[in-house]
Design a protein around this motif. Structure first.
Motif, PDB file in Angstrom:
ATOM      1  N   ARG A 396       0.850  -1.292   0.081  1.00  0.00           N
ATOM      2  CA  ARG A 396       0.219  -0.042  -0.106  1.00  0.00           C
ATOM      3  C   ARG A 396       0.857   1.359  -0.163  1.00  0.00           C
ATOM      4  NH1 ARG A 396      -3.337  -3.479  -1.155  1.00  0.00           N
ATOM      5  NH2 ARG A 396      -5.275  -3.785  -0.401  1.00  0.00           N
ATOM      6  N   GLY A 397       2.175   1.189   0.240  1.00  0.00           N
ATOM      7  CA  GLY A 397       2.924   2.253   0.412  1.00  0.00           C
ATOM      8  C   GLY A 397       4.415   2.111   0.124  1.00  0.00           C
ATOM      9  N   VAL A 398       5.251   2.877  -0.660  1.00  0.00           N
ATOM     10  CA  VAL A 398       6.557   2.604  -1.061  1.00  0.00           C
ATOM     11  C   VAL A 398       7.309   2.562   0.396  1.00  0.00           C
ATOM     12  CG1 VAL A 398       8.622   3.429  -2.259  1.00  0.00           C
ATOM     13  CG2 VAL A 398       6.226   3.825  -3.283  1.00  0.00           C
ATOM     14  N   ALA A 399       7.018   3.541   1.253  1.00  0.00           N
ATOM     15  CA  ALA A 399       8.064   3.626   2.498  1.00  0.00           C
ATOM     16  C   ALA A 399       7.573   2.437   3.292  1.00  0.00           C
ATOM     17  CB  ALA A 399       7.610   5.098   3.184  1.00  0.00           C
ATOM     18  N   PHE A 426      -3.009  -8.317 -10.177  1.00  0.00           N
ATOM     19  CA  PHE A 426      -2.655  -7.018 -10.120  1.00  0.00           C
ATOM     20  C   PHE A 426      -1.837  -6.549  -9.087  1.00  0.00           C
ATOM     21  CE2 PHE A 426      -3.066  -2.318 -10.374  1.00  0.00           C
ATOM     22  CZ  PHE A 426      -3.418  -2.242 -11.723  1.00  0.00           C
ATOM     23  N   GLU A 427      -1.586  -7.161  -8.076  1.00  0.00           N
ATOM     24  CA  GLU A 427      -0.566  -6.872  -7.010  1.00  0.00           C
ATOM     25  C   GLU A 427       0.895  -7.213  -7.503  1.00  0.00           C
ATOM     26  OE1 GLU A 427      -3.239  -6.912  -2.788  1.00  0.00           O
ATOM     27  OE2 GLU A 427      -1.918  -8.673  -3.343  1.00  0.00           O
ATOM     28  N   LEU A 428       0.998  -8.068  -8.550  1.00  0.00           N
ATOM     29  CA  LEU A 428       2.200  -8.223  -9.219  1.00  0.00           C
ATOM     30  C   LEU A 428       2.712  -6.853 -10.036  1.00  0.00           C
ATOM     31  CD1 LEU A 428       1.897 -11.527 -10.822  1.00  0.00           C
ATOM     32  CD2 LEU A 428       3.563 -10.978  -9.082  1.00  0.00           C
ATOM     33  N   ILE A 429       1.963  -6.146 -10.491  1.00  0.00           N
ATOM     34  CA  ILE A 429       2.057  -4.622 -10.930  1.00  0.00           C
ATOM     35  C   ILE A 429       2.521  -3.755  -9.944  1.00  0.00           C
ATOM     36  CG2 ILE A 429       1.350  -2.883 -12.429  1.00  0.00           C
ATOM     37  CD1 ILE A 429      -0.702  -4.780 -13.618  1.00  0.00           C
ATOM     38  N   GLU A 430       1.748  -3.906  -8.698  1.00  0.00           N
ATOM     39  CA  GLU A 430       2.063  -3.209  -7.623  1.00  0.00           C
ATOM     40  C   GLU A 430       3.458  -3.303  -7.154  1.00  0.00           C
ATOM     41  OE1 GLU A 430      -0.672  -2.221  -4.457  1.00  0.00           O
ATOM     42  OE2 GLU A 430      -2.245  -3.068  -5.573  1.00  0.00           O
ATOM     43  N   ALA A 431       3.941  -4.614  -7.069  1.00  0.00           N
ATOM     44  CA  ALA A 431       5.046  -4.853  -6.395  1.00  0.00           C
ATOM     45  C   ALA A 431       6.323  -4.258  -7.498  1.00  0.00           C
ATOM     46  CB  ALA A 431       5.253  -6.478  -6.407  1.00  0.00           C
ATOM     47  N   GLU A 616       2.161   8.093  -4.088  1.00  0.00           N
ATOM     48  CA  GLU A 616       3.200   7.868  -4.803  1.00  0.00           C
ATOM     49  C   GLU A 616       3.233   6.287  -5.441  1.00  0.00           C
ATOM     50  OE1 GLU A 616       3.866  11.179  -2.132  1.00  0.00           O
ATOM     51  OE2 GLU A 616       2.977   8.852  -1.727  1.00  0.00           O
ATOM     52  N   LEU A 617       2.641   5.462  -4.659  1.00  0.00           N
ATOM     53  CA  LEU A 617       2.601   4.165  -5.302  1.00  0.00           C
ATOM     54  C   LEU A 617       1.427   3.964  -6.638  1.00  0.00           C
ATOM     55  CD1 LEU A 617       3.470   1.191  -5.367  1.00  0.00           C
ATOM     56  CD2 LEU A 617       1.864   0.619  -3.493  1.00  0.00           C
ATOM     57  N   ALA A 618       0.453   4.757  -6.349  1.00  0.00           N
ATOM     58  CA  ALA A 618      -0.560   4.774  -7.168  1.00  0.00           C
ATOM     59  C   ALA A 618       0.090   5.558  -8.563  1.00  0.00           C
ATOM     60  CB  ALA A 618      -1.776   5.711  -6.789  1.00  0.00           C
ATOM     61  N   TYR A 619       0.902   6.618  -8.262  1.00  0.00           N
ATOM     62  CA  TYR A 619       1.484   7.042  -9.536  1.00  0.00           C
ATOM     63  C   TYR A 619       2.362   6.170 -10.329  1.00  0.00           C
ATOM     64  CZ  TYR A 619       4.653  10.193 -12.361  1.00  0.00           C
ATOM     65  OH  TYR A 619       5.356  10.707 -13.114  1.00  0.00           O
TER      66      TYR A 619
END
Length: 804
Positions: A396-399, A426-431, A616-619
């Motif tokens: 859910r967040g980079v930090a 889709f969480e593979l894309i998030e990673a 930031e992660l959404a971007y």
């Protein structure tokens, strides 16, 4: 009351000898002193305050701690009592009680081995009654505490005397406090301490923070206020180095270090560690992506692969995003590998302190093969034996992902590795997107709270419980914080009147007359109110919790009342890694016994477990979708989901960052309207209500709304007037605030928010131990007050805060 810190009385030669002694101690442990640590010690010894920004596992704790130690060693040459036990010299503020135990280990070892005979103790909600009573007589030389416990200390009449020798306050994991009311609580406490000790040095530690300048200014207070430390003349050295995390995804060499001059803001320094920390981010990719779910939450389809990862490491942390996931994954792993009983454990905030401490010690000593945990193990705890970290579901967040990665290889020079375990495709894309954001240094900033009136009302009563206050003096002191720098005098007078007499609408009720004025000084009105207030200090609010305890055995932890309302005696649920059967609820305790082996156990649900996708992660996700739109699929994650993304492009579209994807589908359920802003769950909740309300103004229609982090769905029995709504300004910003207030039922939402505000402000008392009021009682009491204020005191600032 103030006494000057004897900085000038310590000779440069004495400081240098003390430095050499500390450096020799590093050598005995085969450690290297990093430049940023030396810079921090120099800055501290010259009287400066500041913020240390260093990645996890690079030694920022020693950077902050050994400044006071060096000062004491140097001072001891002329005053031996400086290294003996005495009045409190250092306050160490930590956001989590679990961190206090670990921090004690980190502080005691170097102090003892360097000949510092200080008492170093903690005071948190887990501190025993006997220890609290002993500390009531005299505080230790070094006190590790939480914001709530520090406020409790300020509510003592002898607080100023207890802190007469205070030299430094160190705020650990500052990013965790910064964006919360607890951070405001710390700001107010620091303003009080600086009033007594104007030369107080204040330092903060953080590993993952984007808005450093703002974070430092919050720590130091508003510029130009009387309680703000004087501006530092020059940094201790001109070689403070730039903090640069390096992310290595395929065993590549880390990028070269970036050097920069020290960052400066008024009154303080930002020390950036130039220590490189390689972070490897990879993913568990399913063998057949076509068989992998496109939606989900638990991710149990990855159980076998997770077990294989645990087997390949000596010690592993499996992070989940919710306590429910933690319970479910621990149970699933143990069911699959019963031979691991005693070698795996779980850890989250609702477990008994003794259980959490046992798990932490097991990790430190390398006795546990795996711990399934939530954010309760995110911060600060030094678990050097841990060599593998798994993240179940989106971080859910980079930090947050970077912070959790740092739990492995938690030592200078070691590689930190985190493996993302997607619960749906889709969480593979998030990673992959999170890895991109790490490489670009795009960490989330934490936005501080601005002038919460409920926290101010609580603080007024806290100070009145202690030595009392004069209105003008405390007003100036409070405005010395960044949060309340712009507090108007009319707002101050309102808060003071409200705390003292209940304001205009409650002035007829003696229970709300919490302060009395004697010769221009405000004191707490009665001992009963003081006792109730001390039990209510804090800004953490949650659903009412009850203790879970075996009929003839120990307590297991706490569970929220809202979950228990769905259970009947005889029902079974998982808790603390055990399947238990509900016997009955009596005297605010949930009495249970071991569940039958054949029983089907449900998983508890806790409120507050929903973490929205960060901006930031959404971007970064949108940038990855742009690449896929252009036919570029970088990395193993995108190669794995390529068939699905190509199918999405064929059937619908892959949106560019500047696009808004809207899909319409008809099924047996009705007409589905799906909109994908990729802005996070909380934003989508508001947008869904807004779009539904605006379309309903064009024609009578009923919607069922669903949301996730990527978009929202509006389901209706008849086709939604989308084209007409777009022409009429469906996405127009005109009258946005007014329309949101109408569509979100702002009055009802404000009433629910008021429950939290009323508790923090001291309007609602949760009850004495063993006699806590239920959530329904608290909501009824706060709802009644909300209605009273709405009808008879519409300008009430607490009412305004809840609506805002």
């Amino acid at each position: 009351m103030s006494r000057e810190t004897p900085l000038k009385s310590i000779s440069a030669a004495a400081r240098e000898r003390a430095r050499r002694k500390v450096s020799a101690w590093f050598t005995t442990r085969n450690w290297k002193v990093f430049p940023f640590q030396k810079d921090t010690w120099s800055a501290y010894l010259e009287g400066h305050s500041g913020l240390i920004h260093a990645t996890t596992g690079t030694g920022k704790t020693l950077a902050a701690w050994l400044g006071p130690v060096i000062e004491a060693l140097a001072e001891a040459e002329s005053r031996p009592a400086a290294i003996s036990d005495g009045p409190t010299r250092v306050l160490w503020i930590t956001p989590l009680r679990a961190l206090a135990i670990d921090t004690l280990h980190s502080l005691k070892q170097p102090a003892t081995e360097l000949g510092i005979n200080w008492s170093i103790e903690s005071r948190t909600g887990d501190t025993s009654a006997a220890d609290r009573q002993r500390q009531r007589r005299r505080l230790p030389t070094v006190l590790v505490t939480t914001p709530e416990s520090l406020s409790l200390l300020l509510a003592r009449s002898d607080a100023a005397e207890q802190f007469r020798e205070l030299r430094a306050v160190i705020c650990d994991e500052w990013h965790e406090l910064l964006a919360t009311k607890r951070g405001v609580q710390v700001e107010l406490a620091l303003a009080r301490l600086r009033r007594w000790k104007p030369q107080l040095r204040t330092w903060a530690l953080s590993a993952t923070l984007g808005n450093l300048d703002e974070a430092l200014q919050v720590l130091l207070g508003a510029p130009g206020r009387p309680d703000t430390p004087s501006k530092a003349s020059e940094p201790a050295k001109a070689t403070l180095t730039e903090f640069a995390d390096t992310v290595d995804t395929a065993g590549q060499s880390p990028s070269s270090d970036v050097q920069s001059p020290p960052a400066r803001v008024p009154s303080g320094l930002i020390v950036r560690a130039g220590v490189k920390k390689a972070v490897v981010v990879d993913s568990l990719i399913p063998a057949r992506i076509e068989r992998f779910p496109w939606a989900g939450h638990m991710g149990m389809s990855q159980l076998r692969d997770v077990i294989n990862c645990i087997e390949s490491a000596n010690s592993t942390l499996v992070f989940t995003n919710t306590r429910s996931q933690t319970e479910a994954w621990y149970h699933a792993i143990l069911q699959a590998r019963r031979d691991w009983a005693g070698l795996i454990a779980l850890h989250h905030g609702s477990l008994e302190p003794q259980t959490r401490t046992w798990v932490e010690e097991g990790l430190r000593q390398g006795k546990l093969r795996c711990v399934v945990c939530t954010s309760s193990l995110d911060l600060g705890v030094d678990f050097s034996p841990v060599d593998r970290v798994l993240q179940v579901g989106s971080p859910r967040g980079v930090a947050r992902l970077l912070q959790r990665a740092g739990r492995s290889g938690h030592q200078p020079g070691a590689v930190s590795r985190v493996t993302c375990v997607p619960t749906h495709a889709f969480e593979l894309i998030e990673a992959a997107a999170a890895r991109d954001a790490m490489e670009a240094g795009q960490l989330e900033g934490r936005q501080p709270h601005r002038a919460p009136i409920d926290v101010l009302c609580q603080h007024l009563v806290t100070i009145a419980c202690g030595e009392g206050f004069e209105s003008t003096a405390l007003y100036d002191e409070v405005r010395g914080t960044l949060s309340y720098a712009d507090l108007q005098h009319s707002e101050w007078e309102w808060a003071l009147n409200f705390a003292a007499r209940g304001g205009e609408s409650l002035k007829a009720y003696p229970d709300y007359h919490r302060l009395r004025e004697e010769q221009g000084r405000f004191l707490v009105s009665t001992e009963k109110i003081a006792r109730q207030h001390r039990m209510s200090i804090g800004t953490i609010t949650s659903d009412a919790s009850l203790v879970v305890q075996y009929l003839n055995g120990p307590a297991l932890g706490t569970i929220e009342e809202s979950f228990l309302t769905k259970l009947n005696p005889g029902d079974c649920f998982l808790f603390s890694g055990r399947a238990v059967e509900l016997v009955h609820i009596h005297e605010m305790k949930v009495w249970v016994r071991k569940a039958p082996a054949s029983a089907r156990a449900v998983i508890p649900r806790w409120m507050g477990g929903r973490m929205p996708l960060s901006s930031e992660l959404a971007y970064a996700v949108r940038q990855r979708l742009r690449e896929a739109h252009n036919g570029e699929f970088r990395g193993p994650e995108l190669q794995a989901v390529r068939p699905l993304l190509e199918l999405q492009a064929e059937w619908s579209a892959l949106p560019l960052p500047e696009d808004l994807l809207v899909e319409q589908i008809r099924s047996r359920e009705g007409f589905h309207l799906l909109i994908y802003p990729f802005a996070g769950r909380l934003v989508h909740e508001g947008l869904a209500a807004l779009c539904a309300w605006r379309m309903a103004q064009l024609q009578p229609i009923t919607f069922t709304m669903s949301v996730n982090d990527y978009g929202f769905e509006l389901l209706s029995p008849t086709e939604a007037p989308l084209d007409a709504a777009l022409d009429a300004g469906l996405l127009d910003e005109t009258s946005l605030a007014l329309d949101l207030e109408k569509c979100l039922n702002a009055a009802e939402m404000g009433k629910r928010q008021f429950r939290e505000i009323a508790r923090v402000a001291g309007l609602v008392f949760q009850g004495y131990p063993g006699q806590q009021r239920t959530a329904r009682q608290l909501q009824a009491s706060s709802g009644l007050l909300y209605d009273v204020f709405s009808n008879y005191d519409p300008d009430n600032l607490l009412l305004r805060q809840s609506r805002t």
